[in-house]
Design a protein around this motif. Structure first.
Motif, PDB file in Angstrom:
ATOM      1  N   GLY A  21       0.809  -1.212   0.000  1.00  0.00           N
ATOM      2  CA  GLY A  21       0.000   0.000   0.000  1.00  0.00           C
ATOM      3  C   GLY A  21       0.840   1.260   0.000  1.00  0.00           C
ATOM      4  O   GLY A  21       0.532   2.233  -0.682  1.00  0.00           O
ATOM      5  N   LYS A  22       1.916   1.245   0.745  1.00  0.00           N
ATOM      6  CA  LYS A  22       2.783   2.432   0.803  1.00  0.00           C
ATOM      7  C   LYS A  22       3.562   2.619  -0.487  1.00  0.00           C
ATOM      8  O   LYS A  22       3.950   3.735  -0.827  1.00  0.00           O
ATOM      9  N   ALA A  23       3.795   1.541  -1.227  1.00  0.00           N
ATOM     10  CA  ALA A  23       4.497   1.671  -2.497  1.00  0.00           C
ATOM     11  C   ALA A  23       3.603   2.324  -3.553  1.00  0.00           C
ATOM     12  O   ALA A  23       4.087   2.998  -4.456  1.00  0.00           O
ATOM     13  N   PHE A  24       2.285   2.104  -3.468  1.00  0.00           N
ATOM     14  CA  PHE A  24       1.335   2.743  -4.372  1.00  0.00           C
ATOM     15  C   PHE A  24       0.638   3.846  -3.565  1.00  0.00           C
ATOM     16  O   PHE A  24      -0.208   3.563  -2.714  1.00  0.00           O
ATOM     17  N   GLU A  25       0.979   5.080  -3.830  1.00  0.00           N
ATOM     18  CA  GLU A  25       0.511   6.193  -3.002  1.00  0.00           C
ATOM     19  C   GLU A  25      -0.686   6.891  -3.630  1.00  0.00           C
ATOM     20  O   GLU A  25      -0.764   7.048  -4.851  1.00  0.00           O
ATOM     21  N   VAL A  26      -1.605   7.316  -2.754  1.00  0.00           N
ATOM     22  CA  VAL A  26      -2.758   8.112  -3.163  1.00  0.00           C
ATOM     23  C   VAL A  26      -2.846   9.314  -2.231  1.00  0.00           C
ATOM     24  O   VAL A  26      -2.823   9.155  -1.001  1.00  0.00           O
ATOM     25  N   LEU A  27      -2.953  10.515  -2.813  1.00  0.00           N
ATOM     26  CA  LEU A  27      -3.028  11.743  -2.017  1.00  0.00           C
ATOM     27  C   LEU A  27      -4.306  12.484  -2.360  1.00  0.00           C
ATOM     28  O   LEU A  27      -4.688  12.579  -3.545  1.00  0.00           O
ATOM     29  N   ALA A  28      -4.988  12.990  -1.361  1.00  0.00           N
ATOM     30  CA  ALA A  28      -6.198  13.787  -1.545  1.00  0.00           C
ATOM     31  C   ALA A  28      -5.917  15.215  -1.096  1.00  0.00           C
ATOM     32  O   ALA A  28      -5.580  15.445   0.077  1.00  0.00           O
ATOM     33  N   ASP A  29      -6.027  16.138  -2.047  1.00  0.00           N
ATOM     34  CA  ASP A  29      -5.712  17.553  -1.782  1.00  0.00           C
ATOM     35  C   ASP A  29      -4.330  17.698  -1.130  1.00  0.00           C
ATOM     36  O   ASP A  29      -4.134  18.484  -0.203  1.00  0.00           O
ATOM     37  N   GLY A  30      -3.385  16.882  -1.582  1.00  0.00           N
ATOM     38  CA  GLY A  30      -2.008  16.965  -1.108  1.00  0.00           C
ATOM     39  C   GLY A  30      -1.697  16.132   0.117  1.00  0.00           C
ATOM     40  O   GLY A  30      -0.519  15.955   0.467  1.00  0.00           O
ATOM     41  N   ALA A  31      -2.716  15.621   0.819  1.00  0.00           N
ATOM     42  CA  ALA A  31      -2.490  14.813   2.023  1.00  0.00           C
ATOM     43  C   ALA A  31      -2.492  13.332   1.666  1.00  0.00           C
ATOM     44  O   ALA A  31      -3.404  12.839   0.983  1.00  0.00           O
ATOM     45  N   GLU A  32      -1.454  12.615   2.148  1.00  0.00           N
ATOM     46  CA  GLU A  32      -1.346  11.194   1.826  1.00  0.00           C
ATOM     47  C   GLU A  32      -2.415  10.398   2.563  1.00  0.00           C
ATOM     48  O   GLU A  32      -2.620  10.554   3.767  1.00  0.00           O
ATOM     49  N   LEU A  33      -3.113   9.536   1.824  1.00  0.00           N
ATOM     50  CA  LEU A  33      -4.148   8.697   2.407  1.00  0.00           C
ATOM     51  C   LEU A  33      -3.533   7.382   2.888  1.00  0.00           C
ATOM     52  O   LEU A  33      -2.624   6.840   2.266  1.00  0.00           O
ATOM     53  N   VAL A  34      -4.047   6.887   4.010  1.00  0.00           N
ATOM     54  CA  VAL A  34      -3.530   5.656   4.607  1.00  0.00           C
ATOM     55  C   VAL A  34      -4.330   4.476   4.061  1.00  0.00           C
ATOM     56  O   VAL A  34      -5.556   4.416   4.211  1.00  0.00           O
ATOM     57  N   PRO A  35      -3.659   3.519   3.428  1.00  0.00           N
ATOM     58  CA  PRO A  35      -4.383   2.398   2.821  1.00  0.00           C
ATOM     59  C   PRO A  35      -4.831   1.366   3.839  1.00  0.00           C
ATOM     60  O   PRO A  35      -4.204   1.165   4.873  1.00  0.00           O
ATOM     61  N   GLN A  36      -5.936   0.702   3.515  1.00  0.00           N
ATOM     62  CA  GLN A  36      -6.434  -0.430   4.287  1.00  0.00           C
ATOM     63  C   GLN A  36      -6.553  -1.627   3.346  1.00  0.00           C
ATOM     64  O   GLN A  36      -7.108  -1.507   2.248  1.00  0.00           O
ATOM     65  N   THR A  37      -6.022  -2.774   3.789  1.00  0.00           N
ATOM     66  CA  THR A  37      -6.054  -3.969   2.942  1.00  0.00           C
ATOM     67  C   THR A  37      -7.422  -4.633   3.028  1.00  0.00           C
ATOM     68  O   THR A  37      -7.903  -4.959   4.112  1.00  0.00           O
ATOM     69  N   VAL A  38      -8.056  -4.827   1.878  1.00  0.00           N
ATOM     70  CA  VAL A  38      -9.360  -5.475   1.804  1.00  0.00           C
ATOM     71  C   VAL A  38      -9.217  -6.940   1.410  1.00  0.00           C
ATOM     72  O   VAL A  38      -9.913  -7.809   1.913  1.00  0.00           O
ATOM     73  N   GLN A  39      -8.276  -7.220   0.503  1.00  0.00           N
ATOM     74  CA  GLN A  39      -8.111  -8.586  -0.002  1.00  0.00           C
ATOM     75  C   GLN A  39      -6.659  -8.787  -0.414  1.00  0.00           C
ATOM     76  O   GLN A  39      -6.015  -7.870  -0.939  1.00  0.00           O
ATOM     77  N   LEU A  40      -6.155 -10.006  -0.163  1.00  0.00           N
ATOM     78  CA  LEU A  40      -4.787 -10.341  -0.539  1.00  0.00           C
ATOM     79  C   LEU A  40      -4.732 -11.838  -0.835  1.00  0.00           C
ATOM     80  O   LEU A  40      -5.042 -12.659   0.025  1.00  0.00           O
ATOM     81  N   GLU A  41      -4.371 -12.192  -2.078  1.00  0.00           N
ATOM     82  CA  GLU A  41      -4.314 -13.603  -2.444  1.00  0.00           C
ATOM     83  C   GLU A  41      -3.490 -13.776  -3.710  1.00  0.00           C
ATOM     84  O   GLU A  41      -3.236 -12.823  -4.451  1.00  0.00           O
ATOM     85  N   VAL A  42      -3.093 -15.020  -3.955  1.00  0.00           N
ATOM     86  CA  VAL A  42      -2.500 -15.404  -5.235  1.00  0.00           C
ATOM     87  C   VAL A  42      -3.598 -16.063  -6.059  1.00  0.00           C
ATOM     88  O   VAL A  42      -4.290 -16.965  -5.576  1.00  0.00           O
ATOM     89  N   ARG A  43      -3.750 -15.600  -7.294  1.00  0.00           N
ATOM     90  CA  ARG A  43      -4.828 -16.141  -8.125  1.00  0.00           C
ATOM     91  C   ARG A  43      -4.447 -16.021  -9.599  1.00  0.00           C
ATOM     92  O   ARG A  43      -3.507 -15.307  -9.959  1.00  0.00           O
ATOM     93  N   PRO A  44      -5.191 -16.697 -10.508  1.00  0.00           N
ATOM     94  CA  PRO A  44      -4.885 -16.606 -11.944  1.00  0.00           C
ATOM     95  C   PRO A  44      -5.061 -15.173 -12.451  1.00  0.00           C
ATOM     96  O   PRO A  44      -5.886 -14.407 -11.954  1.00  0.00           O
ATOM     97  N   ARG A  45      -4.294 -14.842 -13.455  1.00  0.00           N
ATOM     98  CA  ARG A  45      -4.366 -13.518 -14.066  1.00  0.00           C
ATOM     99  C   ARG A  45      -5.725 -13.324 -14.737  1.00  0.00           C
ATOM    100  O   ARG A  45      -6.260 -14.240 -15.370  1.00  0.00           O
ATOM    101  N   LYS A  46      -6.285 -12.143 -14.636  1.00  0.00           N
ATOM    102  CA  LYS A  46      -7.571 -11.832 -15.237  1.00  0.00           C
ATOM    103  C   LYS A  46      -7.397 -11.508 -16.717  1.00  0.00           C
ATOM    104  O   LYS A  46      -6.623 -10.628 -17.076  1.00  0.00           O
ATOM    105  N   PRO A  47      -8.108 -12.223 -17.611  1.00  0.00           N
ATOM    106  CA  PRO A  47      -8.032 -11.868 -19.037  1.00  0.00           C
ATOM    107  C   PRO A  47      -8.820 -10.594 -19.294  1.00  0.00           C
ATOM    108  O   PRO A  47      -9.861 -10.350 -18.672  1.00  0.00           O
ATOM    109  N   ARG A  48      -8.353  -9.772 -20.193  1.00  0.00           N
ATOM    110  CA  ARG A  48      -9.013  -8.495 -20.480  1.00  0.00           C
ATOM    111  C   ARG A  48      -9.331  -8.389 -21.967  1.00  0.00           C
ATOM    112  O   ARG A  48      -8.548  -8.787 -22.811  1.00  0.00           O
ATOM    113  N   VAL A  49     -10.482  -7.824 -22.238  1.00  0.00           N
ATOM    114  CA  VAL A  49     -10.984  -7.699 -23.595  1.00  0.00           C
ATOM    115  C   VAL A  49     -10.887  -6.256 -24.022  1.00  0.00           C
ATOM    116  O   VAL A  49     -11.158  -5.342 -23.248  1.00  0.00           O
ATOM    117  N   THR A  50     -10.490  -6.038 -25.248  1.00  0.00           N
ATOM    118  CA  THR A  50     -10.486  -4.690 -25.797  1.00  0.00           C
ATOM    119  C   THR A  50     -11.211  -4.692 -27.124  1.00  0.00           C
ATOM    120  O   THR A  50     -11.081  -5.619 -27.913  1.00  0.00           O
TER     121      THR A  50
END
Length: 585
Positions: A80-109
């Protein structure tokens, strides 16, 4: 539990054996095939980031671990700290919702020639999937997204990304290779935008108009939002936020009533009303415009609709004019695209200049019309001309000998007999002689007849009005079979494309006659197959597909021409991989 154990072992290995990171060259498109991907949603009270991390790139997404903690225990926090999100210049603190190893998602274009599930060599089949929430306590005016970067500002790994705000797509597939600033429009998410103009979607305007000028029809197609329709009409929806199918059906009828008498269209000097109107619910996302088939619930705030107004005609018009009168408070400029057989031309209308016109400047234009099938079918006969000639000479000598019996007639008679014997021996020396016939006896003639009939069927399918189609069919269909053939054309040769449009047959290729059979009442039954290139589109989104047909055709010869007396389409197989797709491709 097994996935968690594998994840801990994987993380421990990656942290204990640091990988050498490098910046990838970020191409201008194809972001859906990136080794790492982020799906980012800006919600009412938080930002949600769903990360798919390639197993070979996980190390680049880990923030430096505190010295007093183990390498695996705080993996989610470090990510979470490696991927940063700031709101109006203030860094937001991430919360982990889900964490797992799984197959890659195929994407359509919908905007690449492959049109389908894309795959890039070198990517891991499985990914570390991390869902992070970044809560905020007030609606920020700007949000900054910062991917993992080196001290020189170079991304540690290539990251494909898509963004949406309150369910409205903000971008297509893009690459996130630096800090990007996002400006959310909390009143109308459609107008939320990034500071970087390259981070955008294909349908940028909330209100778009498309005029298609075709040989038998002019179509006016409009994309609009439900909230725009509410600005033009009192739909009496109350405070409802989710609308059911019955409510949407009523809204569609109200939209048809409004558009049928708004934005007047003039064709060759006459104001015309639509002969047909249809409204569809659409979604706008990374797959382009997609028709939603009868959704059970519709979000009132984000609903997008598309209307198709058809104006039937007998020929390609010379002049078309559109006067736009449905503007919104947010929109003073409406993009308008006009398409004719020569191609598409972009334009726009504004409150100050609400008119847009089209003139027929096509110099080389041949109006498609059906033709009589006057292919000459011939029957081939083997004639032993040498034998006939010798028999004629022998007969001449025999007559001469008979008349000159007093002067060595026996010799002439013997010569005639020898010539007759020679004609019998040479009877295999023949010459092919062709004669006209009213039946098809060979594949070549049947293929010639079938090719013209199939071409006529494609032209007849262009007709949008019943009387005009019947007139076109009379050129090559028996009067007794007109109704049945017309019904079969509409059933078997009609192809609906993903945009919801009815396809038109542009060209025929690969025609093969498989079998010819004589009919009891005369004529022939032909079993044939062929490939047709079909095109069609709505709302500026064009599709091109190949359809393989197989059909039975009953043909009869009458008045020096061939006529179709029966048609059965046995198969219409659409190639799942189109030649191209996208905006007018």
């Amino acid at each position: 539990m097994a996935n968690l154990k594998r994840l801990i072992i994987l993380i421990f290995f990656l942290v204990s054996h640091p990988l050498i990171t490098r910046a990838d060259l970020l191409p201008a498109n194809g972001a859906e095939t990136a080794a790492n991907f982020a799906e980012i949603s800006v919600l009412k009270d938080r930002v949600r980031v769903a990360l798919e991390l390639d197993l070979g790139d996980v190390h680049g997404f880990l923030a430096k671990a505190p010295q007093d903690e183990g390498p695996a225990s705080n993996f989610s926090e470090r990510t979470g700290k490696a991927f940063e999100v700031l709101a109006d210049g203030a860094e937001l603190v991430p919360q982990t919702v889900q964490l797992e190893v799984r197959p890659r998602k195929p994407r359509v274009t919908a905007f690449r020639p492959s049109y389908g599930l894309t795959r890039q060599d070198g990517r891991s089949a499985q990914v570390v999937y991390v869902v992070l929430d970044y809560p905020f306590d007030h609606k920020p005016a700007e949000i900054t997204f910062k991917p993992p970067l080196t001290s020189d500002g170079i991304p540690t790994a290539a990251i494909g990304v898509i963004f949406d705000h309150l369910g409205v797509a903000v971008t297509d597939y893009r690459y996130l290779s630096r800090s990007e600033v996002f400006y959310p429009n909390w009143n109308d998410p459609w107008y939320s935008r990034f500071e970087n103009p390259n981070l955008t979607r294909h349908h940028k305007s909330a209100l778009m108009s498309f005029v298609s000028v075709e040989p038998r029809e002019v179509r006016h197609e409009v994309i609009f939002r439900l909230r725009d329709l509410e600005g033009w009409l009192d739909l009496k929806l109350g405070d409802e936020t989710l609308l059911d199918a019955n409510a949407m059906a009523k809204i569609k009828r109200q939209a048809i009533d409004l558009f049928s008498h708004s934005n007047p269209l003039t064709i060759d000097g006459s104001v015309v009303l639509p002969s047909l109107a249809k409204v569809e619910q659409l979604s706008v996302g990374v797959e382009g415009l997609k028709v939603l088939e009868n959704p059970s619930e519709t979000n009132r705030a984000t609903a997008v609709l598309g209307i198709v107004l058809s104006y039937a005609g007998d020929a390609l018009p010379n002049y078309v004019s559109l006067k736009w009168d449905l503007f919104t408070e947010e929109t003073d400029t409406i993009p308008v695209q006009i398409t004719d057989p020569a191609g598409a031309v972009p334009g726009q209308v504004t409150r100050e200049a609400p008119n847009i016109t089209w003139k027929n400047y096509i110099l080389k234009w041949s109006d498609p019309k059906t033709q009589p099938v006057t292919v000459a079918a011939m029957r081939s006969i083997s004639v032993p001309l040498m034998s006939f000639g010798l028999v004629f000479v022998a007969a001449f000598l025999a007559v001469f000998a008979w008349r000159n019996r007093s002067h060595h007639w026996q010799g002439w008679a013997a010569a005639a007999l020898l010539i007759c014997l020679a004609s019998g021996a040479l009877k295999t020396m023949t010459v092919e002689v062709t004669t006209p016939t009213k039946t098809l006896s060979d594949i070549t003639a049947a293929a010639q007849v079938t090719e013209v009939i199939v071409s006529n069927l494609a032209i007849a399918r262009l007709e949008t009005q019943g009387p005009q189609m019947s007139k076109a069919l009379r050129k090559f269909v028996m009067a007794k079979a007109l109704k049945d053939v017309e019904t079969e054309i509409r059933r078997g040769l009609s192809v609906t494309l993903p945009s919801g449009a009815m396809a038109q047959i542009k060209s025929i290729d690969g025609l093969v006659v498989e079998r010819i059979e004589p009919l009891v009442d005369g004529g022939n039954r032909i079993l044939a197959r062929w490939d047709a290139l079909v095109t069609g589109g709505h709302w500026g989104h064009m599709h091109r597909r190949t359809v393989s047909y197989r059909a039975l055709m009953d043909v009869e010869h009458d008045a020096d021409a061939w006529f179709l007396s029966g048609l059965t389409i046995l198969e219409a197989r659409i190639d799942p991989q189109p030649l191209s797709a996208g905006g007018n491709s």
